[in-house]
Design an enzyme around this catalytic site. Structure first.
Site, PDB file in Angstrom:
ATOM      1  N   GLU A  72      10.293  26.234 -38.158  1.00  9.56           N
ATOM      2  CA  GLU A  72      11.510  25.650 -38.730  1.00  9.56           C
ATOM      3  C   GLU A  72      11.228  24.661 -39.867  1.00  9.56           C
ATOM      4  O   GLU A  72      11.910  24.668 -40.882  1.00  9.56           O
ATOM      5  CB  GLU A  72      12.369  24.978 -37.650  1.00  9.56           C
ATOM      6  CG  GLU A  72      13.140  25.964 -36.766  1.00  9.56           C
ATOM      7  CD  GLU A  72      12.345  26.450 -35.573  1.00  9.56           C
ATOM      8  OE1 GLU A  72      11.203  25.976 -35.375  1.00  9.56           O
ATOM      9  OE2 GLU A  72      12.851  27.306 -34.821  1.00  9.56           O
ATOM     10  N   HIS A  82      19.149  23.802 -25.530  1.00 10.39           N
ATOM     11  CA  HIS A  82      19.854  24.827 -26.305  1.00 10.39           C
ATOM     12  C   HIS A  82      21.371  24.658 -26.243  1.00 10.39           C
ATOM     13  O   HIS A  82      22.103  25.619 -26.439  1.00 10.39           O
ATOM     14  CB  HIS A  82      19.499  26.239 -25.807  1.00 10.39           C
ATOM     15  CG  HIS A  82      18.112  26.694 -26.157  1.00 10.39           C
ATOM     16  ND1 HIS A  82      16.989  26.171 -25.572  1.00 10.39           N
ATOM     17  CD2 HIS A  82      17.661  27.631 -27.031  1.00 10.39           C
ATOM     18  CE1 HIS A  82      15.910  26.776 -26.062  1.00 10.39           C
ATOM     19  NE2 HIS A  82      16.292  27.654 -26.954  1.00 10.39           N
TER      20      HIS A  82
END
Lengths: 306, 327
Positions: free
Chosen positions: B61, B130
């Site tokens: 990322e 998440h």
């Protein structure tokens, strides 16, 4: 090289007078990496440097006036006084904003050179970073991306043996940081970073590879900063005679001057360079001092586009 | 004639139209190519636009978000997809120290017109790493714009606008909205940022919300109507820029405000809204501003625990009744 060194000497004096704020990270002792690299580059080649980047940006062509005015936080500075010492930018010379996060510029140079590749431009992008930055995750993520995307990034590691105040022996198992690039199958070379010609040769080769579309190159330049990490650094972490050795016997400017003398350049020609630099810097300091500070409303400008 | 699309289809249509319009738009992210993204938003786009414009990245990322910063500074309009909002922390330096600062640090010499597309929120048992809603973290940092579409219509219109902005934009979707359906007219124009929408008019209390919690707010308003309470529901759509004018006008009319979002209550964006409403409507308020938000605990996996943690229509109804001083 001489311009970079004397520029920083002026900054040091201005810092002590309270005119330069924040931290001042000087590249004294490392000027050959910048000069050698910049001579291999065109104006449209990109540069991202770090908080020890004055030498790189000056070599790449930033205006000493605009750079000095930036040091003093003036509106005529290269970043209108908003960036200061660590974020010099001059897009017209390919100088993207310098980065003050160790390792922060790695992914950016990969993206910038990916843009060049997509646009089928033959420009390359140079990233300067220190040995310490190779311990950041971004270095590894970006080298991996550069390798799979085969972009013309040139990673120049100035291995000056200390990440800030900690010796490299404590921070990495590798003596040669070029090994780290080889893990990503990026061709890597080790050069004497205090030898401006050796530096130039290495960067010329990397530039040719990049322009040909052969992808990234990693250059490890062995060098040394003969001043502290920043102004006020007590330097208790390294022996004085080590600093002295590099300052006297391995100084890149002295080495270059000696070489030039043996090749027929005269002492008068060398001192003419020094006189020119003095004149350039006298003018830059005067310009910076006489320039106004930004208007207070300027603080709201350049946060978002219009 | 109503043309019904899912939220996912609306987003895909926006991406397709924008990529056809502007050849500088490049999509980057994990599994977004052949696989079409884990929520299938980019399904078929690699086949249509090729591997040069739809780039399947490593799980990296910081690397690809940072590469998007470099691309954006050099004339491209990259979109980096963060599969889950929670991964913004992994790329935090590149978002918060790099993308948002380049224009200002350089005195306006460079700009970073990049889009981060991501999804957030709970309700599906994805547990603590998440399910977070992190819009307040983005709102705290100047230099980025933040869109949180609640409907397919706004998903398309706001994403189209994101690609026309001159600065970094984060478009925050919600994982439980992808299959919701709604009317999305052909040739929908980009929706300008900073324009809230009054989704339902009312006179007794203003409920201010965005993203999936807006649907809860509308459900709550239906129910409140049956109890004789007329709620006005505002969808902010973007929180940076923020349309306070619409909020202030409504609260000065209803004299009561409830702010509702799925992010944690402590230092959530609702706190900013409550503060601004208090600053701008103090003399009009008949009750303190109420906040409905997730409890200040990590999101648990177990269904009853997760449901207990997150906001719901019932919690919004209770808050509205509280500011009405009714049981």
């Amino acid at each position: 090289m001489h311009l970079a060194r004397e520029f920083e000497r002026r900054c040091e004096a201005l810092f002590q007078q309270g005119l330069v704020r924040g931290s001042l990270h000087m590249c004294i002792g490392q000027e050959a990496t910048a000069a050698g690299a910049a001579l291999a580059l065109r104006d449209d080649d990109l540069l991202i440097t770090n908080y020890r980047g004055h030498g790189h940006a000056l070599a790449k062509g930033i205006s000493p006036r605009a750079a000095m005015a930036e040091m003093l936080g003036k509106v005529t500075g290269c970043c209108k006084g908003k960036g200061g010492s660590m974020h010099w930018t001059d897009v017209s010379k390919g100088i993207l904003p310098a980065n003050a996060i160790v390792g922060g510029g790695f992914p950016t140079i990969v993206g910038a050179t990916l843009a060049a590749k997509m646009d089928k431009l033959d420009r390359v992008g140079v990233l300067f970073f220190g040995d310490g930055a190779t311990n950041q995750g971004t270095a590894h993520e970006a080298m991996n991306l550069a390798a799979i995307w085969k972009v013309p990034s040139i990673f120049i590691c100035e291995n000056n043996l200390y990440s800030e105040m900690t010796p490299i022996s404590k921070t990495t198992p590798n003596k040669d940081l070029a090994e780290r690039a080889l893990a990503y199958r990026i061709p890597a070379v080790i050069v004497d970073g205090n030898d401006v010609e050796a530096m130039n040769d290495a960067v010329c080769n990397a530039v040719q590879r990049g322009r040909r579309g052969d992808g990234p190159t990693f250059i490890e330049a062995k060098t040394y900063r003969t001043v502290g990490h920043m102004i006020g650094d007590s330097q208790i972490y390294r022996p004085k005679d080590e600093v002295e050795l590099w300052r006297t016997e391995r100084d890149p400017i002295t080495l270059c001057a000696s070489k030039l003398l043996t090749r027929g350049v005269t002492a008068a020609e060398l001192s003419a360079i020094e006189h020119d630099v003095t004149a350039i810097l006298d003018d830059a300091v005067q310009f910076a001092k006489e320039s106004p500070y930004p208007e207070l409303d300027e603080v709201f400008e350049d946060v978002y586009g219009k | 004639m109503i043309r019904e699309l899912t939220y996912s289809q609306a987003l895909r249509e926006a991406l397709t139209e924008e990529m056809e319009r502007d050849a500088n738009i490049i999509l980057m992210g994990e599994d977004i190519g052949v696989y079409g993204g884990v929520f299938k938003v980019t399904d078929g786009l690699m086949a249509k636009f090729g591997e040069q414009r739809v780039i399947e990245t490593p799980i990296s990322e910081s690397g690809f978000v940072g590469a998007a910063v470099g691309l954006a500074m050099c004339g491209k309009r990259p979109m980096a997809e963060l599969m889950f909002m929670d991964f913004a922390w992994v790329a935090a330096d590149q978002i918060f120290n790099q993308a948002t600062k380049m224009r200002q640090m350089s005195g306006g010499q460079v700009s970073v017109p990049m889009v981060i597309r991501t999804q957030q929120g709970g309700g599906r048992g994805n547990a603590a790493q998440h399910s977070q809603c992190l819009e307040a973290h983005f709102a705290h940092i100047p230099g980025i714009k933040i869109a949180l579409p609640a409907t397919p219509h706004d998903a398309k219109g706001l994403l189209k606008q994101a690609f026309r902005e001159q600065d970094p934009v984060v478009v925050i979707e919600h994982k439980l909205l992808y299959n919701t359906k709604g009317d999305v007219p052909e040739n929908l124009a980009p929706i300008p940022f900073g324009v809230a929408e009054i989704k339902r008019s009312g006179s007794d209390v203003t409920i201010i919300s965005y993203s999936r919690t807006l649907l809860h707010a509308l459900e709550a308003a239906d129910s409140l109507a049956k109890s004789g309470i007329s709620a006005e529901v505002i969808d902010l759509r973007t929180i940076m820029p923020l349309d306070m004018e619409t909020v202030v006008k409504s609260v000065r009319k209803t004299n009561r405000a409830v702010v509702a979002h799925e992010a944690h209550r402590n230092a959530g964006f609702g706190a900013e809204l409550a503060a601004r409403i208090t600053e701008q409507c103090f003399g009009w308020l008949d009750a303190p501003v109420e906040r409905v938000a997730a409890l200040d605990v990590p999101i648990a996996y177990s269904q009853p625990l997760e449901a207990h943690t997150l906001p719901s229509p019932e919690k919004i109804i209770a808050a509205a009744k509280k500011v009405m001083y009714k049981n």
